[in-house]
Design an enzyme around this catalytic site. Structure first.
Site, PDB file in Angstrom:
ATOM      1  N   GLY A  74     -75.456  32.778 -55.320  1.00 45.79           N
ATOM      2  CA  GLY A  74     -74.690  32.977 -56.547  1.00 45.79           C
ATOM      3  C   GLY A  74     -74.293  34.420 -56.703  1.00 45.79           C
ATOM      4  O   GLY A  74     -74.780  35.308 -55.996  1.00 45.79           O
ATOM      5  N   GLY A 120     -73.047  37.423 -59.811  1.00 42.94           N
ATOM      6  CA  GLY A 120     -72.832  37.809 -61.197  1.00 42.94           C
ATOM      7  C   GLY A 120     -71.951  39.042 -61.258  1.00 42.94           C
ATOM      8  O   GLY A 120     -71.319  39.431 -60.270  1.00 42.94           O
ATOM      9  N   GLY A 121     -71.926  39.670 -62.437  1.00 41.32           N
ATOM     10  CA  GLY A 121     -71.057  40.813 -62.622  1.00 41.32           C
ATOM     11  C   GLY A 121     -71.433  42.013 -61.774  1.00 41.32           C
ATOM     12  O   GLY A 121     -70.573  42.776 -61.352  1.00 41.32           O
ATOM     13  N   VAL A 147     -76.898  37.106 -55.165  1.00 41.40           N
ATOM     14  CA  VAL A 147     -78.184  36.585 -54.689  1.00 41.40           C
ATOM     15  C   VAL A 147     -77.936  35.786 -53.415  1.00 41.40           C
ATOM     16  O   VAL A 147     -77.056  34.921 -53.370  1.00 41.40           O
ATOM     17  CB  VAL A 147     -78.856  35.700 -55.756  1.00 41.40           C
ATOM     18  CG1 VAL A 147     -80.175  35.146 -55.217  1.00 41.40           C
ATOM     19  CG2 VAL A 147     -79.108  36.499 -57.038  1.00 41.40           C
ATOM     20  N   ASP A 151     -81.786  39.140 -71.814  1.00 39.04           N
ATOM     21  CA  ASP A 151     -80.622  38.424 -71.281  1.00 39.04           C
ATOM     22  C   ASP A 151     -80.962  36.953 -71.037  1.00 39.04           C
ATOM     23  O   ASP A 151     -80.638  36.394 -69.996  1.00 39.04           O
ATOM     24  CB  ASP A 151     -80.135  39.088 -69.991  1.00 39.04           C
ATOM     25  CG  ASP A 151     -78.692  38.691 -69.647  1.00 39.04           C
ATOM     26  OD1 ASP A 151     -77.964  38.240 -70.552  1.00 39.04           O
ATOM     27  OD2 ASP A 151     -78.301  38.839 -68.473  1.00 39.04           O
TER      28      ASP A 151
END
Length: 334
Positions: free
Chosen positions: A13, A15-16, A20, A134
């Site tokens: 995956g 993210g910003g 990963v 978060d």
């Protein structure tokens, strides 16, 4: 090959600020997950050092915690370019966010079970004086019956030097608490708000607040109440009891646990009678603004004027400035 032993197999995956990867540990002959930090090229050297330090803090924070509901960190290694990487256990499952894209909304008992597991994981972190900051569906991983909280990338660790400038907003806007969007100190109660926002999304198929811009979203979180959840009973009591503006008025961990256990306990059946259609939810509070109402803010002389457009200020500065002006104009409400 990372650090002479971790061979990347494929991306899990992104993210910003990071990616990963699924990887193979050639020394211990097992699969692991490794998190790569990606910092935009245009950032300054000082900003780059802050992001590296934040990544190292994530590794330290998660490594302190030994709990089945928190992803296990195995190691932190440095790449050839000086970037830190985190090596952690590989979770064979999907995120709650991904599940919600497939099912939109989940049964009450499943939501309550997820809530209980997240509550225990957060309680473990809070007992070590770590606030996650978060909590959201993307950071909740589902592996069979196991529910795992991950990504302590912006966690606040008591005793560590701060890496955040005063007034800076960190987190995922739709799941942030009012005190978070105002740039105030985060506490365990802030994580509990985000827990409720996550469970609300599992009930409704969307977060409790939505808007077209971050600025409008921050104003909604600070000034409005969410629409009543579709399902009532103990689960609704948890959502309503945690999505309160004042952290001091939110439910305690014991209260949350008792209510959620009522839903998941032996012999408990989903309360299908408490689930209402959208058409049946027209009765909402009339003393709060709707998502589409135009906001007017007092100027320096107390006269009403339209809220400034989102483009005029950076998102965080705009939202914090508006929230503070609202608080000055009506401190009893905000």
């Amino acid at each position: 090959m990372l650090a002479g032993r971790y061979r990347r197999l494929g991306r899990i995956g992104q993210g910003g600020m990071g990616v990963v990867w699924r990887a193979y540990d050639t020394d211990l002959e097992r699969e692991v997950a490794i998190k790569e930090l990606r910092v935009p090229e245009q950032v300054t050297e000082q900003e780059r050092r802050v992001w590296y330090a934040r990544m190292q803090r994530e590794a330290r924070a998660a490594a302190r915690l030994r709990h089945p509901g928190i992803v296990t960190v195995y190691d932190r290694v440095m790449g050839e370019d000086g970037r830190p990487w985190i090596v952690m256990e590989l979770i064979h499952g999907q995120s709650l966010e991904h599940l919600l894209t497939e099912q939109e909304a989940l049964p009450e008992q499943q939501i309550a079970a997820i809530g209980l597991a997240m509550l225990e994981a957060l309680s473990a972190a809070h007992s070590h004086r770590i606030v996650h900051r978060d909590v959201k569906p993307a950071n909740v991983l589902l592996e069979g019956d196991r529910i795992v909280l991950t990504d302590f990338g912006i966690a606040a660790v008591e005793g560590d030097a701060t890496l955040t400038r005063p007034g800076t907003v960190l987190g995922t806007p739709a799941y942030m608490s009012p005190e978070q969007i105002a740039g105030q100190t985060v506490t365990p109660a802030s994580d509990l708000w985000s827990l409720a926002a996550t469970l609300y999304a599992a009930v409704e198929g969307r977060p409790p607040f939505t808007a077209l811009t971050h600025g409008a979203l921050f104003i909604a979180i600070a000034t409005q109440d969410p629409a009543p959840p579709k399902c009532g009973g103990p689960l609704a009591q948890v959502l309503n009891g945690l999505l309160r503006k004042d952290p001091a008025n939110r439910l305690s961990v014991t209260q949350i646990r008792d209510l959620l256990t009522t839903v998941t306990g032996p012999g408990t059946k989903p309360d299908t009678q408490s689930c209402r259609s959208v058409d049946q939810q027209s009765a909402t509070r009339t003393d709060t603004l709707s998502y589409t109402d135009d906001l007017t803010l007092p100027d320096d002389k107390g006269r009403s004027q339209p809220a400034r457009a989102a483009e005029e200020l950076p998102v965080e500065q705009e939202a914090v400035a508006i929230y503070r002006r609202l608080a000055e104009a009506d401190p009893d409400r905000y």
